[in-house]
Design a protein around this motif. Structure first.
Motif, short mmCIF file in Angstrom:
data_model
loop_
_atom_site.label_atom_id
_atom_site.label_comp_id
_atom_site.label_asym_id
_atom_site.label_seq_id
_atom_site.Cartn_x
_atom_site.Cartn_y
_atom_site.Cartn_z
N THR A 46 45.22 41.42 35.20
CA THR A 46 46.02 41.87 36.11
C THR A 46 46.44 40.90 37.28
O THR A 46 47.48 40.71 37.76
N VAL A 47 45.91 39.61 37.29
CA VAL A 47 46.24 38.42 38.12
C VAL A 47 45.49 37.26 37.44
O VAL A 47 44.62 37.29 36.72
N PHE A 48 46.31 36.00 37.76
CA PHE A 48 45.44 34.82 37.14
C PHE A 48 45.61 33.81 38.65
O PHE A 48 46.61 33.78 39.33
N VAL A 49 44.55 32.74 38.25
CA VAL A 49 44.80 31.61 39.23
C VAL A 49 43.94 30.51 38.42
O VAL A 49 42.95 30.90 37.68
N ALA A 50 44.44 29.30 38.56
CA ALA A 50 43.75 28.24 37.91
C ALA A 50 42.99 27.39 39.01
O ALA A 50 43.41 26.98 40.07
#
Length: 97
Positions: A54-58
């Motif tokens: 649903t969402v991503f972050v690195a």
């Protein structure tokens, strides 16, 4: 949930996400964002599919385990209705690239 309850939950969750982001700003490499509908391309052609992303972050961390620990108590499952955060390493020749 009523519209009013959903709006209140969204406000609570967005505030919690802002707090989490601030607490982990030194580890966040790319803020990412929400993910939309998925299309899968295969030998059978292009098809609409459903996945749980649903969402991503690195983030940058000294290990896969350390990266996973950054997300303990994350708002996506403590406030929003998600049930977990999956943490996957980026497999690159140079982890500092």
């Amino acid at each position: 949930m009523s519209d009013e309850e959903r709006r209140a939950k969204d406000e609570e969750g967005l505030a919690a996400l802002k707090t989490w982001d601030e607490a982990h700003k030194d580890a966040i490499v790319y803020e990412g964002g929400p993910l939309g509908p998925t299309k899968r391309t295969s030998p059978d052609g292009v098809a609409d599919v459903v996945n749980e992303l649903t969402v991503f972050v690195a983030v940058r961390a000294p290990s896969h385990e350390a990266a996973a620990k950054l997300f303990e108590g994350h708002p996506h499952f403590t406030v929003f209705p998600c049930d977990s955060v999956d943490v996957m390493p980026l497999l690159a020749p140079d982890p500092d690239a």
